[in-house]
Design an enzyme around this catalytic site. Structure first.
Site, PDB file in Angstrom:
ATOM      1  N   TYR A  56     -16.120  -0.767 -52.817  1.00 37.57           N
ATOM      2  CA  TYR A  56     -15.145  -0.898 -51.730  1.00 37.57           C
ATOM      3  C   TYR A  56     -15.681  -0.186 -50.491  1.00 37.57           C
ATOM      4  O   TYR A  56     -16.144   0.949 -50.582  1.00 37.57           O
ATOM      5  CB  TYR A  56     -13.797  -0.279 -52.121  1.00 37.57           C
ATOM      6  N   GLU A  58     -13.978  -0.549 -47.102  1.00 37.45           N
ATOM      7  CA  GLU A  58     -13.095  -0.895 -45.969  1.00 37.45           C
ATOM      8  C   GLU A  58     -13.438  -0.050 -44.752  1.00 37.45           C
ATOM      9  O   GLU A  58     -13.684   1.154 -44.873  1.00 37.45           O
ATOM     10  CB  GLU A  58     -11.627  -0.695 -46.362  1.00 37.45           C
ATOM     11  N   ASP A 202     -17.836 -22.525 -32.193  1.00 34.50           N
ATOM     12  CA  ASP A 202     -18.042 -22.447 -33.643  1.00 34.50           C
ATOM     13  C   ASP A 202     -19.319 -23.226 -33.950  1.00 34.50           C
ATOM     14  O   ASP A 202     -19.330 -24.457 -33.936  1.00 34.50           O
ATOM     15  CB  ASP A 202     -16.822 -23.066 -34.338  1.00 34.50           C
ATOM     16  N   THR A 228     -20.614 -20.009 -39.908  1.00 32.72           N
ATOM     17  CA  THR A 228     -20.819 -19.692 -41.309  1.00 32.72           C
ATOM     18  C   THR A 228     -22.282 -19.305 -41.433  1.00 32.72           C
ATOM     19  O   THR A 228     -23.090 -19.558 -40.543  1.00 32.72           O
ATOM     20  CB  THR A 228     -20.526 -20.897 -42.224  1.00 32.72           C
ATOM     21  N   LYS A 231     -25.054 -22.727 -43.869  1.00 32.06           N
ATOM     22  CA  LYS A 231     -25.438 -24.122 -43.592  1.00 32.06           C
ATOM     23  C   LYS A 231     -26.899 -24.141 -43.120  1.00 32.06           C
ATOM     24  O   LYS A 231     -27.768 -23.772 -43.892  1.00 32.06           O
ATOM     25  CB  LYS A 231     -24.457 -24.730 -42.594  1.00 32.06           C
ATOM     26  N   ARG A 237     -22.893 -17.894 -48.800  1.00 30.80           N
ATOM     27  CA  ARG A 237     -21.624 -18.423 -48.299  1.00 30.80           C
ATOM     28  C   ARG A 237     -20.863 -17.304 -47.585  1.00 30.80           C
ATOM     29  O   ARG A 237     -20.558 -16.270 -48.205  1.00 30.80           O
ATOM     30  CB  ARG A 237     -20.831 -18.939 -49.503  1.00 30.80           C
TER      31      ARG A 237
END
Ligand code: DSN
Length: 431
Positions: A56, A58, A202, A228, A231, A237
């Site tokens: 974790y 954060e 985008d 992203t 691609k 991903r």
């Protein structure tokens, strides 16, 4: 040794283990032409499967809500620095779990609930998160949309200017998921400024091309750039936001705690590895080959008598009108027939489509994945001819058998993931 830490997946979970093996064979023994997919390097794949999944973290480097984040900081710093270097951006946030969450965070940064946005229509090549009525973007904001010209099937910038003046959006959204032509980000920036709007570009589909200068960059013209990472950029991903320094704090706050909790540190590590690959000198040649391959695929398919939306391609993808006003077949039928011969594609609406999205008149094809395998112009020509043969005779078992044989021959010449391929069940998987 505690056996919890030593069990391997085939002993621990035979069902999932076998599905993984089958998927390796499916990807290896088929032709992957989905424009938004790619194959990551073995190094990226390994990085995703590391103990960083346990952590974790954060917050952001050196400002975490958990202890033990010193190595998570190394990873996130590297990913941020490399992303900024690739795109020449002032600020990068590498935490978005996906492109949709990157876009959500930018909309949260730039807009108040109910504000006006202007985005590209999904059926003209846009994206769900650019204002579709069923998406958060269409639910929380007031949407106007723009599209392509009916004749040229390319973005009509004069019409976009007119729509911007009419709707006075607070945010103009550009970028696309099924648009085969170069996007004029400089012009879009001018349009936005003329009506006092900010711009989010985008670039999920074209990020790899932008990274090496083979598509004009939106960074100088747009306040926010999202993408992203999986691609054309060929990473794991995930999502990424680039922005100007003046928006850095707000963007970071929108990602966490705005739309996400703990970051996926193992994925951020894999993003860093893939960004490192994108900074290597051979990445430009790879991106150029993606474009060259798309051009040859387009020429072959067009020469075979099929219609390409906008008449061709400038980038990594093409949109084929397989329906041809009812003279051809639907995208749905085409996708299934191609699947049967191990050519993987997706049906896609074309501009002004008369078929519903789940049926669609088009097939979208992209070359990033096959280019990663090492395929070049000669293979694209052969694949374009196979594609056209299946579209012409989707019911013919003779054609399907011939194409299946050709697919097997081509894929055998371009092996991938050798250490992950379990030969023993090759024949039973059928792919
Ligand atoms: N689903 C992606 C694509 O295929 O283009 C966009 O999010």
């Amino acid at each position: 040794m505690n056996k919890f830490f030593t069990a391997n997946i085939s002993d621990a979970d035979p069902i999932i283990s076998e599905a993984i093996d089958d998927e390796v064979r499916r990807q290896t023994n088929g032709l992957e032409l989905i424009a938004s997919e790619n194959f990551v390097s073995e190094a990226v794949l390994q990085t995703m499967g590391t103990v960083f999944t346990n952590k974790y973290a954060e917050g952001y480097p050196r400002k975490r809500y958990y202890g033990g984040c010193e190595f998570a900081d190394v990873v996130e710093d590297a990913a941020i620095d490399r992303a900024k270097q690739i795109f020449g951006a002032e600020h990068a946030n590498v935490q978005p779990h996906s492109g949709a969450q990157a876009n959500m965070a930018v909309l949260m940064t730039a807009l108040d609930h109910g504000d006006q946005i202007l985005g590209m229509n999904l059926s003209h090549g846009g994206h769900l998160t650019h204002g579709h009525p069923l998406n958060f973007s269409g639910i929380n904001y007031k949407v106007a949309d723009y599209g392509v010209n009916r004749e040229t099937e390319q973005i009509d910038y004069d019409e976009l200017q007119r729509l911007a003046e009419e709707h006075k959006p607070k945010l103009l959204i550009c970028g696309a998921s099924a648009y085969p032509r170069t996007i004029d980000f400089a012009r879009i920036g001018e349009i936005a400024r003329s009506v006092g709007a900010k711009v989010m570009a985008d670039i999920a589909h074209i990020a790899g091309l932008v990274a090496v200068g083979l598509h004009p960059s939106p960074v100088p013209h747009c306040e926010f750039v999202t993408t992203t990472t999986h691609k054309t950029l060929r990473g794991p991903r995930g999502g990424l936001i680039l922005c100007r320094e003046e928006f850095a704090k707000d963007v970071d706050r929108s990602v966490f705690p705005g739309v996400q909790g703990g970051p996926l540190v193992h994925i951020i590590a894999a993003k860093a590895v893939s960004f490192g690959e994108a900074l290597q000198s051979d990445f430009k040649a790879y991106q150029q080959q993606i474009i060259d391959n798309a051009r040859v695929l387009a020429e072959t398919i067009s020469s075979a008598g099929l219609r390409l939306v906008s008449g061709g391609t400038d980038n990594h993808l093409l949109l084929v009108d397989v329906f041809m006003d009812g003279k051809g077949i639907t995208g749905k039928v085409a996708e299934k027939a191609l699947d049967e011969v191990h050519i993987t594609v997706n049906k896609n609406t074309i501009p002004f489509d008369t078929n519903k999205p789940f049926v669609a008149s088009g097939i979208r094809l992209g070359t990033p994945a096959l280019t990663t395998r090492g395929m070049k112009e000669a293979e694209m020509k052969q694949i374009g001819e196979m594609f056209a043969a299946i579209i012409r005779e989707p019911e013919s078992e003779e054609v399907k058998n011939r194409v299946r044989g050709e697919v097997a021959e081509i894929t055998a010449k371009f092996p991938m993931y050798p250490t992950r391929l379990k030969e023993k069940r090759n024949e039973t998987a059928g792919r």
